[in-house]
Design a protein around this motif. Structure first.
Motif, PDB file in Angstrom:
ATOM      1  N   GLY A  69       8.097   5.569  -4.992  1.00  0.00           N
ATOM      2  CA  GLY A  69       8.838   4.338  -5.227  1.00  0.00           C
ATOM      3  C   GLY A  69       9.881   4.074  -4.159  1.00  0.00           C
ATOM      4  N   ALA A  70      10.558   5.128  -3.691  1.00  0.00           N
ATOM      5  CA  ALA A  70      11.611   4.965  -2.692  1.00  0.00           C
ATOM      6  C   ALA A  70      11.081   4.423  -1.372  1.00  0.00           C
ATOM      7  CB  ALA A  70      12.313   6.303  -2.457  1.00  0.00           C
ATOM      8  N   THR A  71       9.842   4.764  -1.040  1.00  0.00           N
ATOM      9  CA  THR A  71       9.264   4.336   0.240  1.00  0.00           C
ATOM     10  C   THR A  71       8.428   3.071   0.124  1.00  0.00           C
ATOM     11  OG1 THR A  71       7.420   5.865  -0.153  1.00  0.00           O
ATOM     12  CG2 THR A  71       9.233   6.662   1.202  1.00  0.00           C
ATOM     13  N   THR A  72       8.306   2.528  -1.079  1.00  0.00           N
ATOM     14  CA  THR A  72       7.495   1.320  -1.256  1.00  0.00           C
ATOM     15  C   THR A  72       8.284   0.236  -2.006  1.00  0.00           C
ATOM     16  OG1 THR A  72       6.488   2.355  -3.230  1.00  0.00           O
ATOM     17  CG2 THR A  72       5.278   2.536  -1.150  1.00  0.00           C
ATOM     18  N   VAL A  73       8.153   0.185  -3.310  1.00  0.00           N
ATOM     19  CA  VAL A  73       8.708  -0.932  -4.066  1.00  0.00           C
ATOM     20  C   VAL A  73      10.235  -0.947  -4.093  1.00  0.00           C
ATOM     21  CG1 VAL A  73       6.672  -1.252  -5.510  1.00  0.00           C
ATOM     22  CG2 VAL A  73       8.421   0.381  -6.213  1.00  0.00           C
ATOM     23  N   TYR A  74      10.883   0.220  -3.934  1.00  0.00           N
ATOM     24  CA  TYR A  74      12.350   0.264  -3.909  1.00  0.00           C
ATOM     25  C   TYR A  74      12.899   0.359  -2.489  1.00  0.00           C
ATOM     26  CZ  TYR A  74      13.005   0.837  -8.973  1.00  0.00           C
ATOM     27  OH  TYR A  74      13.055   0.636 -10.319  1.00  0.00           O
ATOM     28  N   SER A  75      12.049   0.197  -1.482  1.00  0.00           N
ATOM     29  CA  SER A  75      12.486   0.398  -0.103  1.00  0.00           C
ATOM     30  C   SER A  75      13.561  -0.590   0.334  1.00  0.00           C
ATOM     31  CB  SER A  75      11.284   0.303   0.844  1.00  0.00           C
ATOM     32  OG  SER A  75      10.659  -0.971   0.722  1.00  0.00           O
ATOM     33  N   SER A  76      13.560  -1.779  -0.242  1.00  0.00           N
ATOM     34  CA  SER A  76      14.563  -2.782   0.136  1.00  0.00           C
ATOM     35  C   SER A  76      15.854  -2.640  -0.667  1.00  0.00           C
ATOM     36  CB  SER A  76      14.006  -4.200  -0.056  1.00  0.00           C
ATOM     37  OG  SER A  76      13.637  -4.407  -1.410  1.00  0.00           O
ATOM     38  N   SER A  77      15.837  -1.848  -1.722  1.00  0.00           N
ATOM     39  CA  SER A  77      17.037  -1.643  -2.545  1.00  0.00           C
ATOM     40  C   SER A  77      17.133  -0.180  -2.970  1.00  0.00           C
ATOM     41  CB  SER A  77      16.996  -2.550  -3.781  1.00  0.00           C
ATOM     42  OG  SER A  77      15.758  -2.387  -4.469  1.00  0.00           O
ATOM     43  N   LEU A 145      -0.518   7.866   4.148  1.00  0.00           N
ATOM     44  CA  LEU A 145      -1.434   6.880   3.578  1.00  0.00           C
ATOM     45  C   LEU A 145      -0.733   5.553   3.322  1.00  0.00           C
ATOM     46  CD1 LEU A 145      -4.143   5.979   2.474  1.00  0.00           C
ATOM     47  CD2 LEU A 145      -3.530   6.993   0.266  1.00  0.00           C
ATOM     48  N   ALA A 146       0.481   5.601   2.783  1.00  0.00           N
ATOM     49  CA  ALA A 146       1.185   4.367   2.426  1.00  0.00           C
ATOM     50  C   ALA A 146       1.406   3.461   3.621  1.00  0.00           C
ATOM     51  CB  ALA A 146       2.525   4.708   1.768  1.00  0.00           C
ATOM     52  N   VAL A 147       1.524   4.039   4.827  1.00  0.00           N
ATOM     53  CA  VAL A 147       1.771   3.233   6.018  1.00  0.00           C
ATOM     54  C   VAL A 147       0.630   2.257   6.297  1.00  0.00           C
ATOM     55  CG1 VAL A 147       0.714   4.877   7.637  1.00  0.00           C
ATOM     56  CG2 VAL A 147       2.555   3.372   8.434  1.00  0.00           C
ATOM     57  N   ASP A 148      -0.551   2.513   5.764  1.00  0.00           N
ATOM     58  CA  ASP A 148      -1.692   1.628   5.994  1.00  0.00           C
ATOM     59  C   ASP A 148      -1.720   0.441   5.033  1.00  0.00           C
ATOM     60  OD1 ASP A 148      -2.970   3.107   8.132  1.00  0.00           O
ATOM     61  OD2 ASP A 148      -3.414   4.628   6.649  1.00  0.00           O
ATOM     62  N   THR A 464      -2.410  -1.588  -4.604  1.00  0.00           N
ATOM     63  CA  THR A 464      -1.898  -0.577  -3.670  1.00  0.00           C
ATOM     64  C   THR A 464      -1.213   0.558  -4.404  1.00  0.00           C
ATOM     65  OG1 THR A 464      -1.602  -2.164  -1.878  1.00  0.00           O
ATOM     66  CG2 THR A 464      -0.269  -0.177  -1.801  1.00  0.00           C
ATOM     67  N   MET A 465      -0.324   0.218  -5.331  1.00  0.00           N
ATOM     68  CA  MET A 465       0.421   1.259  -6.044  1.00  0.00           C
ATOM     69  C   MET A 465      -0.503   2.110  -6.901  1.00  0.00           C
ATOM     70  SD  MET A 465       3.354   0.982  -4.823  1.00  0.00           S
ATOM     71  CE  MET A 465       4.108   2.245  -5.850  1.00  0.00           C
ATOM     72  N   ALA A 466      -1.538   1.494  -7.476  1.00  0.00           N
ATOM     73  CA  ALA A 466      -2.500   2.267  -8.275  1.00  0.00           C
ATOM     74  C   ALA A 466      -3.216   3.294  -7.396  1.00  0.00           C
ATOM     75  CB  ALA A 466      -3.508   1.328  -8.928  1.00  0.00           C
ATOM     76  N   ILE A 467      -3.629   2.861  -6.207  1.00  0.00           N
ATOM     77  CA  ILE A 467      -4.316   3.773  -5.290  1.00  0.00           C
ATOM     78  C   ILE A 467      -3.386   4.899  -4.847  1.00  0.00           C
ATOM     79  CG2 ILE A 467      -5.339   3.961  -2.979  1.00  0.00           C
ATOM     80  CD1 ILE A 467      -6.387   1.087  -3.426  1.00  0.00           C
TER      81      ILE A 467
END
Length: 491
Positions: A69-77, A145-148, A464-467
């Motif tokens: 979560g910190a590197t994806t959906v919460y990355s902006s906050s 993986l998330a970077v893709d 994306t998050m499911a994968i």
């Protein structure tokens, strides 16, 4: 379409100039805060003893889900996520007694006459080292993986030439963490005479050959499958496994220099400073950044020359390991507070973190050396940045353990100490750390599989998050299964 999918992906996984140090530190703070919350739940509520399926789920969500979560959906906050971790940790810490106090009626462990069992290990397991290395491996596996996917901010991807980013820190931290634990073998032979250089080189090649073989396999698979890659990252043929593979024999060579300069930190600084002088006072930096790729050497110049920076990082990791791994020694009650700070493991780690951080700011400050960080060159500021970041991460993890599990190394027998260490260690992070290189290889294989079968750049947030959840759950599940089967894969 003006650009093919491969070109779009190569542009997406490039962070150009990356993100600010404040941004990186804000996101990475979620890792020690997660360890803090886990430690509070265990020390106060015994949440993970016994280790039930429900305990595993909470363990996984904390130590893998939060990082995702910190590197994806919460990355902006990131501070919202950090607050959500800190508040329950503070609440449970303030509202509950330590589990040891509530279990004081338990019978003490029966003492044994077996001196082998009673003798305490001079290099005991350190839960805070396991937590630090395990959390670094988790964020590394997630990021590759998330970077893709578009949900992963582009500013976190590796920069082209100059700047800082989360993934730039990741490769350096991977090398640093390996250095921290690699010094264990040297500490075990403190009696001593250094083995002959030939013996050290033979022993190092046993560790190097599997990694070099993995490098060849990755090279063949990437070229054969026409996988998207940035040539400016390591070169045309070089990859990170080659960097890891060449470290053991070069570290064996530097052990001879250790007899003359008995400090891994000083050795690492000498190497990094010498390399920086070569970059600044010769045309080496221009060659690395702009030369034509005409032969095997010039085609792989990034990987070849950045190796010197990574070797310095590895030696700096060994300097931290030589401080953190030995058994803490009791100090006399009359010892002053200043002396205690200097002599305890936590105090030494804090001083080391301040030392590296001061050197880093001198290297990049306008009133200092005014240098720019470059992961591509692995130059002096990059070396100091990696050392600063990792040393304070370790210091924070050590502080958490010192406050919440202060009695780990006050056990009277090896078995009792082992039980206390296990009690204070996340099973997920322990399992990932136990087979770290195998887990990293599995993550690379799964990353390649996902990229070959799915249009990652065209997927929505929910898909994306499911994968990503299934991916990191698979990695963690395999690691925990191997640990439960008592399997250690040595590569």
């Amino acid at each position: 379409m003006a650009k093919d999918y491969k070109q779009l992906k190569m542009e997406h996984v490039s962070g150009l100039t990356g993100s600010s140090l404040f941004d990186i530190n804000s996101v990475s703070l979620a890792m020690p805060l997660t360890i803090l919350l886990w430690s509070v739940l265990q020390s106060r509520l015994r949440q993970f003893s016994p280790y039930t399926p429900g305990a595993f789920l909470v363990d996984f969500l904390l130590n893998c889900g939060v990082t995702l979560g910190a590197t994806t959906v919460y990355s902006s906050s990131p501070w919202i996520l950090n607050t959500l971790l800190l508040l329950p940790a503070a609440f449970f810490y303030a509202s509950s007694l330590p589990s040891v106090a509530r279990q004081s009626t338990l019978r003490p462990t029966k003492k044994t006459d077996d001196t082998k069992d009673a003798a305490l290990d001079p290099l005991p397991m350190k839960p805070f080292i396991t937590h630090y290395r395990g959390s670094m491996m988790v964020i590394t596996c997630i990021a590759i993986l998330a970077v893709d996917f578009r949900v992963f901010p582009r500013r976190f991807a590796k920069v082209e030439n100059w700047g800082t980013s989360l993934m730039d820190m990741g490769v350096g931290s991977f090398v640093f963490t390996n250095g921290v634990v690699s010094v264990r073998s040297s500490l075990k032979s403190q009696s001593g005479k250094l083995p002959p250089l030939s013996s050290r080189l033979v022993a190092s090649m046993r560790h190097a050959l599997p990694l070099l073989a993995l490098g060849v396999v990755r090279l063949v698979s990437v070229k054969g499958l026409d996988y998207a890659e940035h040539v400016t990252e390591y070169g045309v043929h070089w990859n990170f496994f080659f960097t890891l593979g060449f470290l053991p024999p070069f570290v064996a060579l530097f052990q001879s220099a250790f007899a003359l300069v008995p400090s891994y930190a000083v050795l690492s600084c000498i190497l990094a400073a010498s390399y920086e002088l070569a970059l600044d006072k010769t045309r080496l930096s221009a060659f690395i950044l702009t030369a034509a790729r005409t032969d095997l050497f010039s085609k792989n110049r990034e990987g070849i020359f950045s190796f010197f920076g990574y070797l310095a990082i590895f030696l700096a990791g060994q300097s931290i390991g030589s401080v953190a791994l030995p058994r803490p020694q009791p100090l006399p009650k009359t010892t002053s507070t200043a002396t205690k700070i200097q002599q305890t493991i936590l105090g030494k780690l804090v001083i080391t973190a301040v030392f590296w951080t001061v050197l880093f700011h001198i290297s990049v400050s306008y009133y200092g050396l005014a240098l720019d960080v470059s992961r591509r060159l692995a130059n002096l500021p990059y070396f100091l940045w990696v050392c600063s970041f990792n040393s304070y991460q370790i210091a924070i993890c050590c502080a958490i353990e010192s406050v919440l599990f202060p009695n780990i190394h006050r056990a009277t027998t090896k078995e009792e100490e082992r039980r206390r260490c296990k009690d204070a260690t996340s099973t997920v992070l322990y399992a990932i750390n136990r087979n770290g290189l195998a887990v990293f290889l599995l993550a690379n294989l799964l990353t390649g599989l996902v990229n070959m079968t799915l249009p990652t750049l065209h997927m929505g947030v929910i898909e994306t998050m499911a994968i990503l959840v299934v991916y990191i759950a698979t990695v963690a599940g395999v690691a925990v299964t191997l640990d439960r089967l008592d399997v250690s894969i040595k590569l």
